[in-house]
Scaffold this motif. Structure first.
Motif, mmCIF file in Angstrom:
data_model
loop_
_atom_site.group_PDB
_atom_site.id
_atom_site.type_symbol
_atom_site.label_atom_id
_atom_site.label_comp_id
_atom_site.label_asym_id
_atom_site.label_seq_id
_atom_site.Cartn_x
_atom_site.Cartn_y
_atom_site.Cartn_z
ATOM 1 N N ASP A 31 10.503 10.264 -18.458
ATOM 2 C CA ASP A 31 10.395 8.878 -18.005
ATOM 3 C C ASP A 31 10.718 8.822 -16.525
ATOM 4 N N VAL A 32 10.076 7.942 -15.834
ATOM 5 C CA VAL A 32 10.436 7.690 -14.446
ATOM 6 C C VAL A 32 10.949 6.264 -14.353
ATOM 7 N N ASP A 33 11.783 6.011 -13.389
ATOM 8 C CA ASP A 33 12.359 4.695 -13.198
ATOM 9 C C ASP A 33 11.262 3.750 -12.714
ATOM 10 N N GLU A 34 10.930 2.784 -13.531
ATOM 11 C CA GLU A 34 9.850 1.846 -13.202
ATOM 12 C C GLU A 34 10.137 1.086 -11.912
ATOM 13 N N TRP A 35 11.394 0.860 -11.594
ATOM 14 C CA TRP A 35 11.740 0.165 -10.350
ATOM 15 C C TRP A 35 11.362 1.011 -9.143
ATOM 16 N N LYS A 36 11.514 2.323 -9.263
ATOM 17 C CA LYS A 36 11.151 3.206 -8.153
ATOM 18 C C LYS A 36 9.633 3.318 -8.039
ATOM 19 N N VAL A 37 8.939 3.353 -9.164
ATOM 20 C CA VAL A 37 7.475 3.340 -9.139
ATOM 21 C C VAL A 37 7.005 2.051 -8.468
ATOM 22 N N LYS A 38 7.692 0.962 -8.751
ATOM 23 C CA LYS A 38 7.348 -0.326 -8.151
ATOM 24 C C LYS A 38 7.502 -0.280 -6.633
ATOM 25 N N VAL A 39 8.496 0.447 -6.128
ATOM 26 C CA VAL A 39 8.678 0.593 -4.681
ATOM 27 C C VAL A 39 7.435 1.231 -4.071
ATOM 28 N N VAL A 40 6.927 2.296 -4.709
ATOM 29 C CA VAL A 40 5.728 2.979 -4.209
ATOM 30 C C VAL A 40 4.522 2.051 -4.309
ATOM 31 N N ARG A 41 4.383 1.396 -5.451
ATOM 32 C CA ARG A 41 3.253 0.490 -5.676
ATOM 33 C C ARG A 41 3.238 -0.628 -4.632
ATOM 34 N N GLU A 42 4.403 -1.223 -4.366
ATOM 35 C CA GLU A 42 4.482 -2.310 -3.381
ATOM 36 C C GLU A 42 4.209 -1.801 -1.970
ATOM 37 N N TYR A 43 4.679 -0.607 -1.654
ATOM 38 C CA TYR A 43 4.387 -0.008 -0.350
ATOM 39 C C TYR A 43 2.875 0.139 -0.182
ATOM 40 N N LEU A 44 2.221 0.696 -1.205
ATOM 41 C CA LEU A 44 0.773 0.901 -1.131
ATOM 42 C C LEU A 44 0.026 -0.429 -1.036
ATOM 43 N N GLN A 45 0.465 -1.423 -1.785
ATOM 44 C CA GLN A 45 -0.205 -2.732 -1.751
ATOM 45 C C GLN A 45 -0.047 -3.391 -0.388
ATOM 46 N N ARG A 46 1.126 -3.212 0.219
ATOM 47 C CA ARG A 46 1.356 -3.767 1.553
ATOM 48 C C ARG A 46 0.476 -3.073 2.596
ATOM 49 N N GLU A 47 0.338 -1.760 2.485
ATOM 50 C CA GLU A 47 -0.424 -0.979 3.463
ATOM 51 C C GLU A 47 -1.937 -1.037 3.221
ATOM 52 N N PHE A 48 -2.333 -1.262 1.972
ATOM 53 C CA PHE A 48 -3.750 -1.320 1.601
ATOM 54 C C PHE A 48 -3.995 -2.615 0.821
ATOM 55 N N PRO A 49 -3.906 -3.758 1.490
ATOM 56 C CA PRO A 49 -3.937 -5.047 0.790
ATOM 57 C C PRO A 49 -5.233 -5.351 0.049
ATOM 58 N N THR A 50 -6.345 -4.738 0.422
ATOM 59 C CA THR A 50 -7.602 -5.032 -0.264
ATOM 60 C C THR A 50 -7.869 -4.066 -1.430
ATOM 61 N N SER A 51 -6.996 -3.099 -1.623
ATOM 62 C CA SER A 51 -7.187 -2.117 -2.701
ATOM 63 C C SER A 51 -6.544 -2.586 -4.002
ATOM 64 N N VAL A 52 -7.131 -2.143 -5.100
ATOM 65 C CA VAL A 52 -6.533 -2.321 -6.417
ATOM 66 C C VAL A 52 -5.840 -1.004 -6.731
ATOM 67 N N ILE A 53 -4.576 -1.077 -7.140
ATOM 68 C CA ILE A 53 -3.785 0.129 -7.353
ATOM 69 C C ILE A 53 -3.540 0.331 -8.839
ATOM 70 N N TYR A 54 -3.892 1.519 -9.308
ATOM 71 C CA TYR A 54 -3.618 1.924 -10.688
ATOM 72 C C TYR A 54 -2.698 3.122 -10.625
ATOM 73 N N ASP A 55 -1.730 3.160 -11.532
ATOM 74 C CA ASP A 55 -0.861 4.337 -11.570
ATOM 75 C C ASP A 55 -0.477 4.656 -13.005
ATOM 76 N N PHE A 56 -0.133 5.916 -13.214
ATOM 77 C CA PHE A 56 0.289 6.404 -14.529
ATOM 78 C C PHE A 56 1.069 7.693 -14.328
#
Length: 127
Positions: A31-56
């Motif tokens: 398991d990975v800490d979902e809060w830490k995954v969220k940090v990466v996801r939010e960073y990517l969304q901020r840097e690539f605002p027009t992209s749709v981000i999927y992760d697993f």
């Protein structure tokens, strides 16, 4: 919570662990800490605002995979974040690490070639 994890732990006077400690004790191997995954996801969304981000989580590789797609659904960037990064860094350390390593710039430079994020830094993977 798994009892063996609590052996030797002294609980606060109110008998309740903080939410951060509760998440850590409830984590299972792989398991990975979902809060830490969220940090990466939010960073990517901020840097690539027009992209749709999927992760697993890719269990066989022990990495969290991130796919950034354009508005037509084409994958434009791929990144793998090593489990060790998500386990060993705190949420604030993770955000600082991504900024310091210039993660967004490396993803743009790599184009559709995958970028690996490890504790040692970033690497554009050979095709």
């Amino acid at each position: 919570m798994r009892q063996e994890l609590l052996d030797g732990v002294k609980l606060p006077a109110n008998g309740t662990l903080s939410s951060q400690w509760q998440r850590e004790f409830e984590r299972r191997p792989g398991d990975v800490d979902e809060w830490k995954v969220k940090v990466v996801r939010e960073y990517l969304q901020r840097e690539f605002p027009t992209s749709v981000i999927y992760d697993f989580f890719a269990q066989d590789l022990c990495v969290q995979m991130f796919h950034l797609q354009d508005n037509l659904g084409a994958v434009v960037h791929t990144a793998t974040v090593a489990e060790a990064v998500l386990v060993d860094f705190s949420e604030s350390q993770l955000g600082t690490f991504l900024d310091k390593q210039k993660f967004a710039r490396v993803l743009r430079q790599a184009g559709q070639t995958a970028v690996s994020v490890t504790k040692a830094g970033l690497k554009i993977e050979p095709n």
